[in-house]
Every structure is written in structure tokens, then in C-alpha cells.
Design a protein around this motif. Structure first.
Motif, PDB file in Angstrom:
ATOM      1  N   MET A  48      42.132  39.835  47.660  1.00 19.45           N
ATOM      2  CA  MET A  48      41.219  39.471  46.593  1.00 19.45           C
ATOM      3  C   MET A  48      41.592  40.262  45.337  1.00 19.45           C
ATOM      4  O   MET A  48      41.818  41.454  45.384  1.00 19.45           O
ATOM      5  CB  MET A  48      39.771  39.784  47.004  1.00 19.45           C
ATOM      6  CG  MET A  48      38.794  39.539  45.888  1.00 19.45           C
ATOM      7  SD  MET A  48      37.116  40.105  46.223  1.00 19.45           S
ATOM      8  CE  MET A  48      36.599  38.892  47.392  1.00 19.45           C
ATOM      9  N   LYS A  49      41.666  39.564  44.224  1.00 22.92           N
ATOM     10  CA  LYS A  49      41.974  40.220  42.959  1.00 22.92           C
ATOM     11  C   LYS A  49      40.798  41.068  42.508  1.00 22.92           C
ATOM     12  O   LYS A  49      39.638  40.705  42.711  1.00 22.92           O
ATOM     13  CB  LYS A  49      42.244  39.175  41.867  1.00 22.92           C
ATOM     14  CG  LYS A  49      43.573  38.519  41.925  1.00 22.92           C
ATOM     15  CD  LYS A  49      43.679  37.582  40.733  1.00 22.92           C
ATOM     16  CE  LYS A  49      45.096  37.267  40.400  1.00 22.92           C
ATOM     17  NZ  LYS A  49      45.188  36.406  39.230  1.00 22.92           N
ATOM     18  N   SER A  50      41.118  42.172  41.857  1.00 21.44           N
ATOM     19  CA  SER A  50      40.032  42.997  41.326  1.00 21.44           C
ATOM     20  C   SER A  50      39.483  42.363  40.050  1.00 21.44           C
ATOM     21  O   SER A  50      40.131  41.536  39.408  1.00 21.44           O
ATOM     22  CB  SER A  50      40.543  44.410  41.045  1.00 21.44           C
ATOM     23  OG  SER A  50      41.543  44.373  40.055  1.00 21.44           O
ATOM     24  N   LEU A  51      38.278  42.755  39.696  1.00 21.68           N
ATOM     25  CA  LEU A  51      37.615  42.237  38.506  1.00 21.68           C
ATOM     26  C   LEU A  51      37.769  43.217  37.347  1.00 21.68           C
ATOM     27  O   LEU A  51      37.800  44.424  37.546  1.00 21.68           O
ATOM     28  CB  LEU A  51      36.130  41.998  38.789  1.00 21.68           C
ATOM     29  CG  LEU A  51      35.824  40.888  39.787  1.00 21.68           C
ATOM     30  CD1 LEU A  51      34.354  40.919  40.170  1.00 21.68           C
ATOM     31  CD2 LEU A  51      36.192  39.538  39.205  1.00 21.68           C
ATOM     32  N   THR A  52      37.850  42.667  36.144  1.00 21.98           N
ATOM     33  CA  THR A  52      37.960  43.452  34.919  1.00 21.98           C
ATOM     34  C   THR A  52      36.878  42.993  33.958  1.00 21.98           C
ATOM     35  O   THR A  52      36.631  41.798  33.817  1.00 21.98           O
ATOM     36  CB  THR A  52      39.345  43.251  34.264  1.00 21.98           C
ATOM     37  OG1 THR A  52      40.349  43.617  35.198  1.00 21.98           O
ATOM     38  CG2 THR A  52      39.491  44.077  33.005  1.00 21.98           C
ATOM     39  N   ARG A  53      36.228  43.963  33.288  1.00 20.95           N
ATOM     40  CA  ARG A  53      35.240  43.643  32.246  1.00 20.95           C
ATOM     41  C   ARG A  53      35.968  43.494  30.910  1.00 20.95           C
ATOM     42  O   ARG A  53      36.768  44.341  30.525  1.00 20.95           O
ATOM     43  CB  ARG A  53      34.208  44.764  32.118  1.00 20.95           C
ATOM     44  CG  ARG A  53      33.182  44.781  33.191  1.00 20.95           C
ATOM     45  CD  ARG A  53      32.085  45.797  32.896  1.00 20.95           C
ATOM     46  NE  ARG A  53      32.593  47.092  32.466  1.00 20.95           N
ATOM     47  CZ  ARG A  53      32.880  48.098  33.283  1.00 20.95           C
ATOM     48  NH1 ARG A  53      32.713  47.958  34.580  1.00 20.95           N
ATOM     49  NH2 ARG A  53      33.319  49.232  32.803  1.00 20.95           N
ATOM     50  N   TYR A  54      35.651  42.414  30.206  1.00 20.10           N
ATOM     51  CA  TYR A  54      36.247  42.138  28.893  1.00 20.10           C
ATOM     52  C   TYR A  54      35.148  42.010  27.842  1.00 20.10           C
ATOM     53  O   TYR A  54      34.046  41.528  28.135  1.00 20.10           O
ATOM     54  CB  TYR A  54      37.022  40.814  28.907  1.00 20.10           C
ATOM     55  CG  TYR A  54      38.235  40.827  29.790  1.00 20.10           C
ATOM     56  CD1 TYR A  54      39.470  41.205  29.287  1.00 20.10           C
ATOM     57  CD2 TYR A  54      38.140  40.450  31.122  1.00 20.10           C
ATOM     58  CE1 TYR A  54      40.596  41.207  30.101  1.00 20.10           C
ATOM     59  CE2 TYR A  54      39.254  40.450  31.939  1.00 20.10           C
ATOM     60  CZ  TYR A  54      40.479  40.831  31.420  1.00 20.10           C
ATOM     61  OH  TYR A  54      41.578  40.826  32.233  1.00 20.10           O
ATOM     62  N   TRP A  55      35.487  42.400  26.627  1.00 17.31           N
ATOM     63  CA  TRP A  55      34.606  42.185  25.476  1.00 17.31           C
ATOM     64  C   TRP A  55      35.414  41.450  24.427  1.00 17.31           C
ATOM     65  O   TRP A  55      36.486  41.912  24.011  1.00 17.31           O
ATOM     66  CB  TRP A  55      34.087  43.507  24.917  1.00 17.31           C
ATOM     67  CG  TRP A  55      33.121  43.310  23.805  1.00 17.31           C
ATOM     68  CD1 TRP A  55      33.344  43.507  22.472  1.00 17.31           C
ATOM     69  CD2 TRP A  55      31.773  42.837  23.906  1.00 17.31           C
ATOM     70  NE1 TRP A  55      32.237  43.196  21.747  1.00 17.31           N
ATOM     71  CE2 TRP A  55      31.250  42.779  22.606  1.00 17.31           C
ATOM     72  CE3 TRP A  55      30.973  42.449  24.969  1.00 17.31           C
ATOM     73  CZ2 TRP A  55      29.948  42.355  22.346  1.00 17.31           C
ATOM     74  CZ3 TRP A  55      29.678  42.027  24.710  1.00 17.31           C
ATOM     75  CH2 TRP A  55      29.177  41.993  23.414  1.00 17.31           C
ATOM     76  N   GLY A  78      41.123  38.516  35.472  1.00 16.08           N
ATOM     77  CA  GLY A  78      42.251  38.626  34.550  1.00 16.08           C
ATOM     78  C   GLY A  78      41.930  37.926  33.246  1.00 16.08           C
ATOM     79  O   GLY A  78      40.898  37.248  33.108  1.00 16.08           O
ATOM     80  N   ASN A  79      42.823  38.091  32.276  1.00 16.18           N
ATOM     81  CA  ASN A  79      42.608  37.539  30.950  1.00 16.18           C
ATOM     82  C   ASN A  79      42.467  36.018  30.960  1.00 16.18           C
ATOM     83  O   ASN A  79      41.572  35.467  30.314  1.00 16.18           O
ATOM     84  CB  ASN A  79      43.760  37.975  30.032  1.00 16.18           C
ATOM     85  CG  ASN A  79      43.525  37.615  28.593  1.00 16.18           C
ATOM     86  OD1 ASN A  79      42.435  37.819  28.073  1.00 16.18           O
ATOM     87  ND2 ASN A  79      44.538  37.089  27.940  1.00 16.18           N
ATOM     88  N   GLU A  80      43.336  35.330  31.696  1.00 16.33           N
ATOM     89  CA  GLU A  80      43.270  33.860  31.737  1.00 16.33           C
ATOM     90  C   GLU A  80      41.957  33.379  32.348  1.00 16.33           C
ATOM     91  O   GLU A  80      41.363  32.409  31.877  1.00 16.33           O
ATOM     92  CB  GLU A  80      44.465  33.286  32.507  1.00 16.33           C
ATOM     93  CG  GLU A  80      45.800  33.516  31.821  1.00 16.33           C
ATOM     94  CD  GLU A  80      45.882  32.858  30.449  1.00 16.33           C
ATOM     95  OE1 GLU A  80      45.412  31.708  30.308  1.00 16.33           O
ATOM     96  OE2 GLU A  80      46.395  33.515  29.524  1.00 16.33           O
TER      97      GLU A  80
END
Length: 88
Positions: free
Chosen positions: A1-8, A30-32
Motif C-alpha cells: 500500500m502506498k503511503s499518504l502525503t498531505r498537500y496544500w 502522490g501528486n497525480e
């Protein structure tokens, strides 16, 4: 499972009043994935307004304390956590 990233994300100001003018917070794989969530859930079209800047691994405590922080959704789960109301 891919890890999650918080984006602003910050966008060029929209012509109508909108919480999106403050920015959008998204947690994604991810960004996409983050861009896809914004297109599908917030803007509901295949293109986005011009992105002025974006931050990966955003420190939520540094976001606007008067408007953004009191109105956050859950930034731990995949989805849009600011503005609220676009979680699915």
C-alpha cells in the motif's frame, strides 16, 4: 500500500467568492492522485485553475489559524480536507 502525503495547493483567485481562494488541502497517494481528487471532487472538471504553488508534506499548524485550521476535515485520510464538503 502506498503511503499518504498531505498537500496544500494555492490557486489563482477565482472570480466568485469561495473557500478555495484560501487554498485546498488534500491527502493522497502522490501528486497525480492529489490532482485527480481536486479535479473530480472540488472543481468537477478535467482542468484545474492555475496552480500558483503547492506544498507536499505540509505542516498543517502553519496554515491560516483564523479560517483554515478551525475548518479542517480529517487530513489523515485520503481525500480533500479543506475546504470541507468535497470528501466524496
Amino acid at each position: 500500500m502506498k503511503s499518504l502525503t498531505r498537500y496544500w495547493f494555492r490557486f489563482e483567485k477565482l472570480p466568485s467568492a469561495s473557500a478555495v481562494n484560501l487554498g485546498c488541502g488534500v491527502t493522497a497517494h502522490g501528486n497525480e492522485d492529489a490532482l485527480a481528487l481536486l479535479k473530480e471532487r472540488v472543481f468537477k472538471k478535467p482542468t484545474l485553475p492555475t496552480i500558483l504553488n503547492w506544498v507536499a508534506d505540509v505542516d498543517i499548524s502553519k496554515l491560516d489559524s483564523k479560517h483554515v485550521l478551525p475548518n479542517l476535515g480529517n487530513p489523515v485520510l485520503r481525500g480533500v480536507w479543506f475546504p470541507q464538503g468535497f470528501d466524496g
